[in-house]
Structures are given as structure tokens and as C-alpha cells.
Design a protein around this motif. Structure first.
Motif, PDB file in Angstrom:
ATOM      1  N   ALA A 117      30.292  50.132  31.244  1.00  0.00           N
ATOM      2  CA  ALA A 117      31.526  50.883  31.030  1.00  0.00           C
ATOM      3  C   ALA A 117      32.766  50.036  31.274  1.00  0.00           C
ATOM      4  N   VAL A 118      32.755  49.243  32.342  1.00  0.00           N
ATOM      5  CA  VAL A 118      33.919  48.454  32.734  1.00  0.00           C
ATOM      6  C   VAL A 118      33.431  47.143  33.333  1.00  0.00           C
ATOM      7  N   ILE A 119      34.188  46.070  33.083  1.00  0.00           N
ATOM      8  CA  ILE A 119      33.892  44.774  33.688  1.00  0.00           C
ATOM      9  C   ILE A 119      35.053  44.395  34.604  1.00  0.00           C
ATOM     10  N   PHE A 120      34.749  44.221  35.893  1.00  0.00           N
ATOM     11  CA  PHE A 120      35.766  43.805  36.858  1.00  0.00           C
ATOM     12  C   PHE A 120      35.712  42.285  37.003  1.00  0.00           C
ATOM     13  N   THR A 121      36.796  41.645  36.643  1.00  0.00           N
ATOM     14  CA  THR A 121      36.870  40.182  36.722  1.00  0.00           C
ATOM     15  C   THR A 121      37.199  39.739  38.148  1.00  0.00           C
ATOM     16  N   PRO A 122      36.858  38.499  38.512  1.00  0.00           N
ATOM     17  CA  PRO A 122      37.124  38.027  39.879  1.00  0.00           C
ATOM     18  C   PRO A 122      38.620  38.022  40.196  1.00  0.00           C
ATOM     19  N   ALA A 123      38.961  38.461  41.416  1.00  0.00           N
ATOM     20  CA  ALA A 123      40.364  38.437  41.863  1.00  0.00           C
ATOM     21  C   ALA A 123      40.392  38.192  43.361  1.00  0.00           C
ATOM     22  N   PRO A 124      39.852  37.054  43.817  1.00  0.00           N
ATOM     23  CA  PRO A 124      39.763  36.805  45.273  1.00  0.00           C
ATOM     24  C   PRO A 124      41.120  36.738  45.963  1.00  0.00           C
ATOM     25  N   GLU A 125      42.112  36.123  45.317  1.00  0.00           N
ATOM     26  CA  GLU A 125      43.431  36.016  45.954  1.00  0.00           C
ATOM     27  C   GLU A 125      44.056  37.398  46.121  1.00  0.00           C
ATOM     28  N   LEU A 126      43.955  38.205  45.088  1.00  0.00           N
ATOM     29  CA  LEU A 126      44.510  39.562  45.140  1.00  0.00           C
ATOM     30  C   LEU A 126      43.809  40.379  46.225  1.00  0.00           C
ATOM     31  N   PHE A 167      42.356  39.260  48.919  1.00  0.00           N
ATOM     32  CA  PHE A 167      42.749  38.767  50.242  1.00  0.00           C
ATOM     33  C   PHE A 167      44.129  39.304  50.629  1.00  0.00           C
ATOM     34  N   GLN A 168      45.069  39.251  49.694  1.00  0.00           N
ATOM     35  CA  GLN A 168      46.416  39.745  49.971  1.00  0.00           C
ATOM     36  C   GLN A 168      46.401  41.241  50.304  1.00  0.00           C
ATOM     37  N   ALA A 169      45.605  42.003  49.572  1.00  0.00           N
ATOM     38  CA  ALA A 169      45.504  43.440  49.832  1.00  0.00           C
ATOM     39  C   ALA A 169      44.912  43.699  51.215  1.00  0.00           C
ATOM     40  N   THR A 198      31.699  50.078  48.130  1.00  0.00           N
ATOM     41  CA  THR A 198      32.798  50.763  48.821  1.00  0.00           C
ATOM     42  C   THR A 198      34.140  50.461  48.165  1.00  0.00           C
ATOM     43  N   SER A 199      34.349  49.219  47.763  1.00  0.00           N
ATOM     44  CA  SER A 199      35.596  48.840  47.099  1.00  0.00           C
ATOM     45  C   SER A 199      35.772  49.615  45.797  1.00  0.00           C
ATOM     46  N   VAL A 200      34.698  49.751  45.021  1.00  0.00           N
ATOM     47  CA  VAL A 200      34.768  50.516  43.778  1.00  0.00           C
ATOM     48  C   VAL A 200      35.101  51.974  44.070  1.00  0.00           C
ATOM     49  N   LEU A 243      46.649  48.784  44.691  1.00  0.00           N
ATOM     50  CA  LEU A 243      48.034  48.997  45.104  1.00  0.00           C
ATOM     51  C   LEU A 243      48.737  47.692  45.446  1.00  0.00           C
ATOM     52  N   GLN A 244      47.998  46.613  45.597  1.00  0.00           N
ATOM     53  CA  GLN A 244      48.616  45.333  45.901  1.00  0.00           C
ATOM     54  C   GLN A 244      49.442  44.833  44.719  1.00  0.00           C
ATOM     55  N   GLN A 245      48.917  45.027  43.519  1.00  0.00           N
ATOM     56  CA  GLN A 245      49.637  44.618  42.300  1.00  0.00           C
ATOM     57  C   GLN A 245      49.273  45.620  41.211  1.00  0.00           C
ATOM     58  N   ARG A 246      50.149  46.597  41.000  1.00  0.00           N
ATOM     59  CA  ARG A 246      49.802  47.749  40.163  1.00  0.00           C
ATOM     60  C   ARG A 246      49.605  47.399  38.695  1.00  0.00           C
ATOM     61  N   ASP A 247      50.146  46.280  38.248  1.00  0.00           N
ATOM     62  CA  ASP A 247      49.984  45.912  36.849  1.00  0.00           C
ATOM     63  C   ASP A 247      48.952  44.791  36.667  1.00  0.00           C
ATOM     64  N   SER A 248      48.150  44.557  37.704  1.00  0.00           N
ATOM     65  CA  SER A 248      47.141  43.497  37.620  1.00  0.00           C
ATOM     66  C   SER A 248      46.023  43.899  36.675  1.00  0.00           C
ATOM     67  N   LEU A 249      45.241  42.906  36.244  1.00  0.00           N
ATOM     68  CA  LEU A 249      44.097  43.186  35.393  1.00  0.00           C
ATOM     69  C   LEU A 249      43.098  44.081  36.113  1.00  0.00           C
ATOM     70  N   THR A 250      42.930  43.881  37.414  1.00  0.00           N
ATOM     71  CA  THR A 250      42.010  44.723  38.192  1.00  0.00           C
ATOM     72  C   THR A 250      42.460  46.174  38.171  1.00  0.00           C
ATOM     73  N   ALA A 251      43.757  46.406  38.363  1.00  0.00           N
ATOM     74  CA  ALA A 251      44.275  47.780  38.317  1.00  0.00           C
ATOM     75  C   ALA A 251      44.058  48.398  36.939  1.00  0.00           C
ATOM     76  N   GLN A 252      44.231  47.607  35.888  1.00  0.00           N
ATOM     77  CA  GLN A 252      44.001  48.110  34.526  1.00  0.00           C
ATOM     78  C   GLN A 252      42.539  48.492  34.311  1.00  0.00           C
ATOM     79  N   GLN A 253      41.646  47.713  34.911  1.00  0.00           N
ATOM     80  CA  GLN A 253      40.221  48.009  34.768  1.00  0.00           C
ATOM     81  C   GLN A 253      39.857  49.310  35.474  1.00  0.00           C
TER      82      GLN A 253
END
Length: 382
Positions: free
Chosen positions: A337-346, A348-350, A152-154, A359-369
Motif C-alpha cells: 500500500a505504501v513505501i516508507f523511505t529511509p529518513a534517519p536524520e528526520l 533523530f531530530q523528532a 509502534t512508529s507506524v 510533525l517534525q517536518q510536515r511537508d516531508s516525504l515521510t509525512a506525505q507517505q
């Protein structure tokens, strides 16, 4: 090819006269003199339309209509009730049983023909084949071999990213009644939209009906939300409705992302065959990779080509015991195709702000992925 009509009536003269009239109008005609015979014929060789009498032995017309609507194989066949019972209560009973039209005997032949052609025309509009000329969406299914992998998150974050990157209409649809989480995550109170569609008859579902159930996110992505009430999981049995929703939701946006959750359920089996691309969520854990490889083989057996499958690797925890992306890739026999790295703090904040993680941090590595995955999809959908 001539349109096929099944006449159901215990009166032999009616079958003969009406059947001959329809044949002269160019229709192919089949006849049944009782309910059980008609149900078997309709399921074995579905007609384009059924003309049904009420007063019959063994099973009356109302019961026949209810049985037709309850079976996914016959649930979308249009039905005209053609009977001598003309009271208002009789007509109400017919429509409650699921008929599309009600006509009282005796009637002029041309009136019956006019009703038949009108119902067939309405049905043709609802079930017209989808294609590029119709503005059909790029349909993307998201699923995994097992639960808890972040399907669902993806689906949600990809939908938000596609909307921002392309400025095109995007719909994210949760096909998980009783297990919906998007509404909860984003703070929406009403998440019964999918339920309402699943409780309708399949032939009542249209693009406009779906449009009316979509919830708009502030950034423009629209959402078809599932209930989070566990009791609603029984609606997963409405396979014909899910198939109808998939066909018609393709006319509501440029991109449609469907959250199918875990496993190859009967719903997933039907929906996947209508999709242009399948995003397969996998984690780098040996047992999960083995399970996912089995799912890939099942998809191949369904006729899904390797080129339609897009695996994405979700690393949920930092661990030295997990497989590397190259090991996962080798075992699956497909390129990641893509590797999503762990971002537990991000994450949680979202969650605390009812925001998608991108949308929590638009320039984060997760957003880039997610941007990378969205770019891949837009290139493939051209």
C-alpha cells in the motif's frame, strides 16, 4: 433464547427449590453440588450468570469465585453469592474474591429474582454487541512478523495523521505491557494506563473506564500507553482483558489503532479477529519477507481475508542488497500500500524534540507517505 443460570450449592433442597423458581421465571437452569463440578460445567458451557453458595465441601464459594475469575474462559461470567453467611467480613471476602453481588439467605424469592435481573442487565450493557449503530470505531491492528521493524512508529504517526486529516477522534493503543515506547518518545511521565486496565477483572472494563486512562496529545490524538518496565511483560497473559479492552475501546473514537508488536501472540490472535483492518509492517530483507509470508498464511488460517490486510514497506536503511518493492510484493502475494523511505536524520531530530516524525517536518516525504496511508484508510472505512 432463555438466559442460563448455574446454581452451585451442596444443599439439594436449595438446588431444587431455587431451580424450580428460576425455571418458572423463564430461565434455563443448571445445577452443581460442589466446586470442582461447577468449574468444569462453567468452562464447558458458560452460563449467563452463576448463583454461588459459600459453605461447600472440597472447595468453598470464595475459592470457586477466585478460580472462575482467574480463567479467561469464565472470567467475565457475573456471580451472585447467595449464602447464609451475612457478616460484613464475609461480604468483603466475597467481593474480594470477585463476585458481582452478595445476597444473604433466607430471602424472598422476588428479591433474589430482582438481584439476578439487575446483574444480568448491567452485564448486558457492558457486553452489548458492537455495530455501526453504536458508533463503533474503525479498528486497525498494526503488527509485524518480527521485532524492530517500526510497528509502534507506524501506529503512532498514522494516528497523528488520521487525526489531522479527518478531524475525527483517534485513539492509538499500545498493547505491549513492559515494552511501551510511545510514552518515552513523547516525554510522558505516566505510562501505566494499560497496566491498570489489565489488573482489573475483564467484566469491570468499560468504555468509560478506558476513557479515564487515555492521555491526550496536544493535537487531539488520544493514547493508551503501555509501561516500559520489563517486569510488566507478564501482563501479556491477561488475554481476556485485552479482548475486553478491544471491544470497549471501539466506542471511544472514530478510528482506533492498536499496536500489537511482533508475532501472532495469543493476544494478537484474539484482537485481530475484532479488527476491521490489519496493517502489516515488512522490510525488504529476504529473511523478513519469508517470515512475513508465513504470518500472512497464519492470518488466512485464522479466517482473515486478503482484503483486510494492508502491507506497508519500511526501508530503514539505504542499501543495494535489499529487495525491490515489486519483489516483496510478488513474494507476499499482496499489493504494497505504501513505501516508507529511509529518513534517519528526520527521525533523530523528532526524537530529540519528543515529536512524532510526521510533525517534525510536515511537508516531508515521510509525512506525505503517512497522508497516503491515512487517505487509503478513510476511503476503506466509509
Amino acid at each position: 433464547m432463555a438466559e442460563k443460570i448455574l446454581l452451585i450449592d451442596d444443599d439439594i433442597d436449595t438446588l431444587r427449590l431455587v431451580g424450580l423458581m428460576l425455571q418458572r421465571q423463564g430461565f434455563e437452569v443448571q445445577v452443581a453440588s460442589n466446586g470442582p463440578q461447577a468449574l468444569g460445567m462453567a468452562k464447558a458451557d458458560p452460563p449467563n450468570l452463576i448463583v454461588l453458595d459459600v459453605m461447600m465441601p472440597e472447595m468453598d464459594g470464595y475459592e470457586v469465585a477466585r478460580n472462575l475469575r482467574a480463567d479467561p474462559a469464565t472470567g467475565e461470567i457475573p456471580i451472585i453469592m447467595f449464602t447464609a453467611k451475612g457478616d460484613v467480613d464475609d461480604k468483603v471476602a466475597g467481593f474480594e474474591a470477585g463476585v458481582d453481588d452478595y445476597l444473604t439467605k433466607p430471602t424472598q424469592p422476588r428479591e433474589l429474582i430482582a438481584h439476578i435481573r439487575a446483574v444480568l442487565a448491567r452485564t448486558a450493557k457492558r457486553t452489548a454487541p458492537l455495530g455501526p449503530a453504536d458508533g463503533r470505531a474503525h479498528l486497525i491492528a498494526v503488527l509485524a512478523a518480527r521485532g524492530g521493524l517500526g510497528v509502534t512508529s507506524v501506529a503512532l504517526n498514522l494516528g497523528i495523521t488520521l487525526r489531522e486529516d479527518t478531524k475525527k477522534d483517534v485513539v492509538v493503543a499500545e498493547f505491549r505491557p513492559g515494552q511501551g515506547t510511545i510514552g518515552l518518545e513523547l516525554g510522558y511521565q505516566n505510562s501505566e494506563s494499560l497496566n491498570r486496565l489489565l489488573k482489573r477483572r475483564p467484566n469491570e472494563i468499560s468504555a468509560s473506564e478506558i476513557e479515564a486512562e487515555l492521555t491526550s496529545h496536544p493535537l487531539g490524538t488520544r493514547l493508551l500507553l503501555s509501561s516500559y518496565q520489563p517486569r510488566d511483560s507478564q501482563l501479556m497473559a491477561s488475554v481476556a482483558n485485552f479482548e475486553a479492552i478491544t471491544r470497549h475501546i471501539a466506542h471511544t473514537a472514530r478510528y482506533v489503532i492498536i499496536d500489537l508488536g511482533p508475532a501472532l501472540t495469543p493476544v494478537a490472535d484474539k484482537v485481530i479477529k475484532l479488527c476491521d483492518e490489519i496493517i502489516l509492517v515488512v522490510e525488504p530483507v529476504p529473511q523478513t519477507v519469508t517470515h512475513t509470508k508465513a504470518l500472512v498464511n497464519d492470518l488466512f488460517n485464522l479466517g482473515v481475508g486478503e482484503g483486510k490486510i494492508t502491507p506497508v514497506l519500511v526501508n530503514r536503511v539505504r542499501s543495494d542488497v535489499q529487495l525491490s518493492w515489486s519483489q516483496v510484493q510478488d513474494q507476499l502475494g499482496l499489493n504494497i500500500a505504501v513505501i516508507f523511505t529511509p529518513a534517519p536524520e528526520l527521525a533523530f531530530q523528532a526524537s530529540m524534540k519528543n515529536l512524532p516524525i510526521v510533525l517534525q517536518q510536515r511537508d516531508s516525504l515521510t509525512a506525505q507517505q503517512y497522508n497516503k496511508l491515512a487517505e487509503r484508510i478513510t476511503q476503506r472505512s466509509k
